[in-house]
Design a protein around this motif. Structure first.
Motif, short mmCIF file in Angstrom:
data_model
loop_
_atom_site.label_atom_id
_atom_site.label_comp_id
_atom_site.label_asym_id
_atom_site.label_seq_id
_atom_site.Cartn_x
_atom_site.Cartn_y
_atom_site.Cartn_z
N GLU A 165 50.08 42.40 17.66
CA GLU A 165 50.72 41.12 17.37
C GLU A 165 50.05 40.00 18.15
O GLU A 165 49.33 40.25 19.13
CB GLU A 165 52.20 41.20 17.78
CG GLU A 165 52.99 42.13 16.91
CD GLU A 165 54.44 42.24 17.39
OE1 GLU A 165 54.87 41.47 18.28
OE2 GLU A 165 55.14 43.12 16.87
N ASP B 263 38.12 36.74 15.78
CA ASP B 263 39.58 36.86 15.84
C ASP B 263 40.13 36.53 14.46
O ASP B 263 39.55 35.72 13.74
CB ASP B 263 40.10 35.87 16.89
CG ASP B 263 41.48 36.28 17.39
OD1 ASP B 263 42.03 37.28 16.88
OD2 ASP B 263 41.99 35.60 18.30
N GLY C 225 49.35 37.33 20.78
CA GLY C 225 49.70 37.22 22.20
C GLY C 225 49.74 38.54 22.95
O GLY C 225 50.16 38.59 24.10
N THR C 226 49.27 39.62 22.33
CA THR C 226 49.33 40.92 23.03
C THR C 226 48.12 41.15 23.93
O THR C 226 48.09 42.12 24.69
CB THR C 226 49.41 42.10 22.01
OG1 THR C 226 48.47 41.86 20.96
CG2 THR C 226 50.80 42.25 21.45
N VAL D 125 46.50 43.29 33.55
CA VAL D 125 47.58 44.06 34.16
C VAL D 125 47.95 45.17 33.18
O VAL D 125 48.20 44.91 32.00
CB VAL D 125 48.80 43.16 34.42
CG1 VAL D 125 49.98 43.98 34.92
CG2 VAL D 125 48.43 42.07 35.41
N ILE E 236 52.73 38.56 25.55
CA ILE E 236 52.34 38.18 26.91
C ILE E 236 52.11 36.68 27.02
O ILE E 236 52.38 36.08 28.05
CB ILE E 236 51.11 38.99 27.32
CG1 ILE E 236 51.54 40.45 27.28
CG2 ILE E 236 50.62 38.62 28.70
CD1 ILE E 236 50.45 41.42 27.28
N LEU F 292 41.60 39.10 25.35
CA LEU F 292 41.31 39.57 26.71
C LEU F 292 40.63 40.93 26.67
O LEU F 292 39.68 41.20 27.41
CB LEU F 292 42.65 39.68 27.45
CG LEU F 292 42.62 39.70 28.95
CD1 LEU F 292 42.03 38.41 29.48
CD2 LEU F 292 44.02 39.90 29.52
N1 LIG Z 1 47.39 42.82 30.08
C1 LIG Z 1 47.26 41.52 30.40
N2 LIG Z 1 47.12 41.18 31.69
C2 LIG Z 1 47.01 39.88 32.04
N3 LIG Z 1 47.04 38.85 31.17
C3 LIG Z 1 47.17 39.14 29.87
C4 LIG Z 1 47.27 40.49 29.42
N4 LIG Z 1 47.36 40.49 28.08
C5 LIG Z 1 47.33 39.20 27.68
N5 LIG Z 1 47.21 38.39 28.76
C6 LIG Z 1 47.16 36.92 28.72
O1 LIG Z 1 48.06 36.51 27.69
C7 LIG Z 1 47.50 35.45 26.91
C8 LIG Z 1 47.42 35.86 25.47
O2 LIG Z 1 46.44 36.86 25.33
P1 LIG Z 1 45.30 36.83 24.20
O3 LIG Z 1 44.93 35.43 23.87
O4 LIG Z 1 44.24 37.77 24.60
O5 LIG Z 1 46.18 37.44 22.99
P2 LIG Z 1 45.75 37.65 21.47
O6 LIG Z 1 46.33 38.95 21.09
O7 LIG Z 1 44.28 37.48 21.33
O8 LIG Z 1 46.54 36.50 20.75
P3 LIG Z 1 46.24 35.85 19.29
O9 LIG Z 1 46.32 36.98 18.31
O10 LIG Z 1 47.37 34.88 19.14
O11 LIG Z 1 44.89 35.24 19.39
C9 LIG Z 1 46.16 35.13 27.52
O12 LIG Z 1 46.31 34.05 28.41
C10 LIG Z 1 45.79 36.40 28.27
O13 LIG Z 1 44.97 36.10 29.37
#
Ligand SMILES: Nc1ncnc2c1ncn2[C@@H]1O[C@H](COP(=O)(O)OP(=O)(O)OP(=O)(O)O)[C@@H](O)[C@H]1O
Length: 526
Positions: free
Chosen positions: A237, A307, A239-240, A209, A425, A244
């Protein structure tokens, strides 16, 4: 060169070329067409093939093939300072003659796909291009000028190299303009104002999204880097959405049919990270009862997502660097080298520049992985995304848990959009999942949301910032002040703040500042 020698027939093409360059260099002439016609003249008047200019990009610290009189896709060819012939000429400031391409260990053949036959019959000459300046001492190397030419005796090649050095010396101003133009194009591209080579405008993978402008920009960048082999460094940060985005980049690449292998470097102790990445041979350590392939091998022909790359131990960093540079790995306990073809995507929430500064992260690895950085802003800085994301997760979980929940009430929307989402997120996703589970109506209401959202303390008002937010705000204010004072000159701002240029560059990106906006004309009131 004595005056009598000027009568020499063999000198005529050289003199003709110099004459033509001088006549085409009027101040009114557009620098790009001057340079293009210069390369064309070199090809037409001499035994030179594929004359090309490589220019240094100070921001990514890579060398980019910028102009060539030969068919090639310019934007995809990059060199690292110090690596390969071009990189060595740039770093040393000295010309290099490769008498026969095939024999030279540092000759990369990266740009033009020369055939085996050509590699055997061609020499390569590369000379440094200096930026403008009063005397040679104060002038920095900003790129290189190179040509292919048929192999020949060394005295002829040396003469050609000297001639090219003279030509390179004449184009300092034009090359500097070219360097500036590259930076300008990149800036416009990062602002989403122009499309890059591979931008499929409107690239939004179905599971992502992205309503906000800043997220659209991130996806534009993913679409740009996706099709290439370049290493993307995803920053943001926790969870951003870095993981994905890594998936989206892999999907946008020609490797999409091949595996995408992921490793969270922070999730395992450092010794295990190494054996995970590189595998091991039976007997390498107690418990190694049989051979095991590492993730680099499993990701062969595909993509490896590392990661939390800032957590790699020094030994693992050295091995990853080798894997990137040489495309070779060795399993633990084995001498045998295994060739791997892996595209790397890295992610981190850490300030890698500070880790480099403190000696915790290898600088050479930093430059290797920082080829294409993508900054994902935290959710609190792109509030337009909150509601679309909440609705996306609502439909996802309503379906998963077979609940007939259609919408979110207006007061609940207000709470969601006011909250500062420190967990980004991921936190929003969990919050909606919980709401769906506790909701026994058709609408999500405030009392279905977690208590943390409902207390005034949890929202980010200026008077009530968390420690980290207050520090970030203070840091941003200091940076803005320094940039204002230095009229957008990041190097000067870094000097005033007594930190490195790299850190200022990182923070400017982190806070989404545009240094150029501070470059107001002298004397203009601010
Ligand atoms: N733009 C987006 N649209 C839909 N879902 C999202 C979006 N961004 C993140 N998410 C969802 O939010 C959750 C956290 O995202 P993700 O694991 O990619 O974050 P991250 O930045 O890799 O976190 P970390 O650094 O803690 O590993 C996942 O379930 C992902 O599917």
């Amino acid at each position: 060169m004595s005056v009598t020698n000027l009568q020499d027939e063999s000198l005529q093409p050289y003199l003709g070329t110099l004459q033509r360059i001088v006549s085409e260099m009027g101040p009114q002439r557009p620098f790009q067409s001057t340079l293009k016609s210069l390369l064309k003249t070199l090809a037409e008047n001499h035994d030179f093939q594929r004359p090309h200019l490589v220019i240094f990009d100070p921001e990514t610290r890579t060398l980019k093939l910028s102009l060539a009189h030969a068919p090639t896709k310019l934007s995809h060819v990059e060199y690292e300072p110090g690596v390969g012939v071009t990189g060595q000429v740039f770093s040393s400031g000295q010309p290099v003659i490769v008498p026969r391409m095939k024999d030279h260990p540092a000759f990369l053949n990266r740009a033009f796909g020369r055939t085996e036959e050509e590699l055997k019959t061609l020499a390569f000459i590369c000379v440094p291009v200096l930026g403008p300046g009063e005397d040679d001492e104060g002038r920095e190397v900003i790129g290189t000028l190179s040509v292919d030419t048929p192999t020949s005796d060394m005295s002829k090649l040396t003469g050609q190299s000297k001639f090219l050095a003279v030509v390179a010396g004449m184009i300092a101003n034009q090359a500097a303009y070219l360097q500036e133009e590259m930076a300008r194009q990149k800036h416009l591209m990062s602002q989403g104002l122009i499309a890059g080579d591979n931008v499929e405008t409107g690239f939004i993978p179905p599971n992502i999204v992205a309503a906000s402008k800043s997220m659209r920009l991130v996806l534009n960048q993913a679409a740009q880097v996706g099709p290439s082999r370049a290493t993307a460094l995803l920053r943001g940060e926790s969870g951003t959405g870095k993981e994905l985005l890594a998936e989206a980049i892999h999907q946008a690449s020609p490797r999409r049919e091949q595996p995408l292998i992921k490793l969270n470097c922070a999730a395992l102790p450092s010794e295990l990270v190494e054996s995970e990445l590189f595998g091991y041979q039976k007997g390498a350590f107690t418990g190694a009862v049989q051979d095991k392939k590492g993730l680099f091998e499993l990701a062969n022909k595909g993509t490896l997502f590392l990661d939390e790359v800032g957590e790699l131990s020094p030994t693992a960093q050295a091995k990853v660097l080798r894997a990137i540079q040489e495309q070779e790995i060795q399993r633990l306990g084995s001498e045998k080298t295994i060739t791997v073809d892996v595209r790397l995507i890295c992610a981190t929430h850490q300030p890698l520049e500070e880790l480099v500064e403190k000696g915790h992260f290898r600088e050479d690895l930093y430059y290797r992985i920082n080829v294409f950085p993508v900054f994902i802003p935290p959710l609190r800085e792109r509030r337009e995304d909150i509601l679309p994301l909440a609705e996306h997760f609502l439909s996802l979980y309503a379906e998963e848990y077979s609940r007939d929940i259609k919408r979110i009430s207006t007061p609940a929307i207000d709470l969601l959009t006011q909250y500062h989402w420190p967990g980004n997120i991921r936190e929003l996703k969990n919050c909606i999942e919980r709401a769906v589970l506790v909701c026994d109506e058709h609408v999500i209401r405030t009392y279905h949301l977690p208590p943390s959202l409902q207390t005034a303390e949890s929202t980010a008002t200026d008077s009530n910032l968390s420690f980290c937010e207050a520090v970030a705000k203070f840091e941003q204010e200091l940076l803005v002040d320094a940039l204002k004072k230095a009229r957008g000159n990041m190097l000067q701002a870094a000097r005033d703040l007594r930190v490195s240029y790299r850190i200022v560059n990182y923070k400017v990106k982190k806070y989404g500042l545009d240094a150029k906006k501070f470059a107001v004309a002298k004397g203009r009131p601010r």
